[in-house]
Scaffold this motif. Structure first.
Motif, mmCIF file in Angstrom:
data_model
loop_
_atom_site.group_PDB
_atom_site.id
_atom_site.type_symbol
_atom_site.label_atom_id
_atom_site.label_comp_id
_atom_site.label_asym_id
_atom_site.label_seq_id
_atom_site.Cartn_x
_atom_site.Cartn_y
_atom_site.Cartn_z
ATOM 1 N N MET A 1 0.694 -1.145 -0.053
ATOM 2 C CA MET A 1 -0.147 0.122 -0.215
ATOM 3 C C MET A 1 0.831 1.265 -0.063
ATOM 4 O O MET A 1 1.830 1.487 0.816
ATOM 5 N N THR A 2 0.507 2.227 -0.738
ATOM 6 C CA THR A 2 1.297 3.396 -0.999
ATOM 7 C C THR A 2 0.972 4.406 0.246
ATOM 8 O O THR A 2 -0.044 4.635 0.611
ATOM 9 N N ASP A 3 2.003 5.272 0.480
ATOM 10 C CA ASP A 3 1.794 6.373 1.750
ATOM 11 C C ASP A 3 1.755 7.527 0.697
ATOM 12 O O ASP A 3 2.805 7.987 0.685
ATOM 13 N N PRO A 4 0.687 8.458 0.739
ATOM 14 C CA PRO A 4 0.873 9.574 -0.212
ATOM 15 C C PRO A 4 1.303 10.694 0.397
ATOM 16 O O PRO A 4 1.801 11.693 -0.152
ATOM 17 N N THR A 5 1.976 10.626 1.903
ATOM 18 C CA THR A 5 2.479 11.415 2.486
ATOM 19 C C THR A 5 4.013 11.561 2.035
ATOM 20 O O THR A 5 4.542 12.847 2.057
ATOM 21 N N TYR A 6 4.633 10.715 1.425
ATOM 22 C CA TYR A 6 5.930 10.592 1.198
ATOM 23 C C TYR A 6 6.203 9.801 -0.353
ATOM 24 O O TYR A 6 7.500 9.818 -0.494
ATOM 25 N N GLN A 7 5.237 9.164 -0.863
ATOM 26 C CA GLN A 7 5.597 8.696 -2.064
ATOM 27 C C GLN A 7 5.082 9.238 -3.343
ATOM 28 O O GLN A 7 3.824 9.703 -3.208
ATOM 29 N N PHE A 8 5.996 9.619 -4.070
ATOM 30 C CA PHE A 8 5.763 10.573 -5.093
ATOM 31 C C PHE A 8 6.257 9.717 -6.612
ATOM 32 O O PHE A 8 7.186 9.242 -6.613
ATOM 33 N N THR A 9 5.456 10.433 -7.668
ATOM 34 C CA THR A 9 5.873 10.032 -8.953
ATOM 35 C C THR A 9 6.333 11.269 -9.876
ATOM 36 O O THR A 9 7.341 10.958 -10.677
ATOM 37 N N ARG A 10 6.164 12.515 -9.242
ATOM 38 C CA ARG A 10 6.882 13.545 -9.976
ATOM 39 C C ARG A 10 7.116 14.524 -9.141
ATOM 40 O O ARG A 10 6.597 14.579 -7.744
ATOM 41 N N ALA A 11 7.903 15.525 -9.743
ATOM 42 C CA ALA A 11 8.189 16.773 -8.518
ATOM 43 C C ALA A 11 8.633 17.970 -9.789
ATOM 44 O O ALA A 11 8.961 17.557 -10.892
ATOM 45 N N ILE A 12 8.277 19.007 -9.065
ATOM 46 C CA ILE A 12 8.779 20.454 -10.085
ATOM 47 C C ILE A 12 9.622 21.149 -9.355
ATOM 48 O O ILE A 12 9.623 21.418 -8.265
ATOM 49 N N THR A 13 10.670 21.407 -10.029
ATOM 50 C CA THR A 13 11.813 22.483 -9.488
ATOM 51 C C THR A 13 11.999 23.585 -10.404
ATOM 52 O O THR A 13 11.569 23.572 -11.717
ATOM 53 N N ARG A 14 12.679 24.557 -10.051
ATOM 54 C CA ARG A 14 13.158 25.694 -11.019
ATOM 55 C C ARG A 14 14.629 26.150 -10.707
ATOM 56 O O ARG A 14 15.018 26.197 -9.329
ATOM 57 N N ARG A 15 15.438 26.304 -11.710
ATOM 58 C CA ARG A 15 16.720 26.497 -11.691
ATOM 59 C C ARG A 15 16.946 28.093 -11.236
ATOM 60 O O ARG A 15 16.149 28.753 -11.468
ATOM 61 N N PRO A 16 17.890 28.335 -10.273
ATOM 62 C CA PRO A 16 18.201 29.550 -9.790
ATOM 63 C C PRO A 16 18.579 30.623 -11.148
ATOM 64 O O PRO A 16 19.384 29.974 -11.939
ATOM 65 N N GLY A 17 18.401 31.779 -11.089
ATOM 66 C CA GLY A 17 18.855 32.613 -12.197
ATOM 67 C C GLY A 17 19.805 33.527 -11.759
ATOM 68 O O GLY A 17 20.205 33.628 -10.438
ATOM 69 N N GLN A 18 20.325 34.285 -12.359
ATOM 70 C CA GLN A 18 21.172 35.342 -11.936
ATOM 71 C C GLN A 18 21.115 36.271 -10.848
ATOM 72 O O GLN A 18 21.572 36.854 -9.945
#
Length: 260
Positions: A1-18
């Motif tokens: 059984m999966t635990d939705p509190t810490y089991q993920f299939t995707r993530a979004i990040t953003r690179r830092p800029g100048q």
């Protein structure tokens, strides 16, 4: 059984800029080095990808120096996502920039519209409830609107108080599994985690409290050996990431991604 509190299939990040050198900070402890930050950010993305998750990497936003801290823009839940309304006025434009990426990922996308404000760094989703810390960035009106939105999806929100001088609720805590929380003693002393299993970060390593459980590993900031040893002894697999540059902007492991 999966635990939705810490089991993920995707993530979004953003690179830092100048422009990251102009990011907000509670205390000036030095200017971030973009080269080092990009290197650490790449290591962070690799750690997420190593679990098999797909990571969506967004381009830098030069108009918004703090935009790499994507967690503050939204709350992602299994049934939908909620766009936040940051308490820092200079960060409110980040939400509109995040909206297209979330619309691609969620059929049900809702929004905190104000007049209150709320940031994702103040929200901890556990196995039984959503804890939201009142802070300088999150007020009662923002908590109230979020409570109404997520009630529709069957979630209960409990409002707690973030200690004075602590930027976000999750600056001082993180979720290790559905019932286990890593916390500073000063935050746990408020009684907000009654009924949970709480592991305290060792004295002097309070900055290690902001970590993320992402599938199998706990991803934490490097440089806190006693916390890493404690987590290892407790049965968690630890991955350490250099967070020295983000820390200059009050950023930590959870701030750098949206996870769902």
């Amino acid at each position: 059984m999966t635990d939705p509190t810490y089991q993920f299939t995707r993530a979004i990040t953003r690179r830092p800029g100048q422009s990251v050198i102009d990011g907000l900070r509670a205390e000036d402890i030095g200017t971030p080095d973009l080269g080092n930050m990009l290197e650490a950010h790449a290591a962070y993305v690799t750690a997420l990808q190593s679990t098999g998750a797909k990571v969506i990497e967004l381009e830098p936003l030069e108009a918004f120096p703090d935009a790499l801290f994507v967690e503050d823009t939204a709350l992602c839940l299994p049934k939908g996502a909620v766009l936040m309304r940051p308490g820092a006025p200079s960060r409110r434009g980040e939400v509109a920039e995040m909206k297209p990426a979330l619309r691609d990922c969620f059929e049900d996308l809702r929004e905190v519209t104000g007049p209150g404000h709320i940031e994702g760094g103040d929200i901890l989703v556990t196995g039984r409830e959503i804890l939201v810390g009142r802070s300088d960035r999150t007020d009662a009106a923002g908590v109230g609107q979020l409570t109404e939105i997520v009630a529709d999806w069957g979630y209960a929100v409990r409002e707690v108080i973030t200690p004075p001088g602590v930027l976000h609720f999750k600056t001082d805590c993180s979720l290790l599994d559905a019932e286990t929380i890593l916390s500073t003693r000063r935050l746990d002393a408020s009684g907000c985690f009654e009924g949970y299993r709480v592991l305290h970060v060792p004295e002097g390593e309070e900055a290690a409290a902001n970590a993320i459980r992402f599938n199998d590993p706990v991803i934490m900031a490097a440089g806190f050996p006693r916390t890493a040893e404690m987590l290892d002894r407790a049965g968690f697999r630890v991955v350490e990431i250099d967070n020295r540059e983000s820390a200059k902007l009050d950023g930590g492991m959870s701030c750098l991604s949206l996870r769902f």
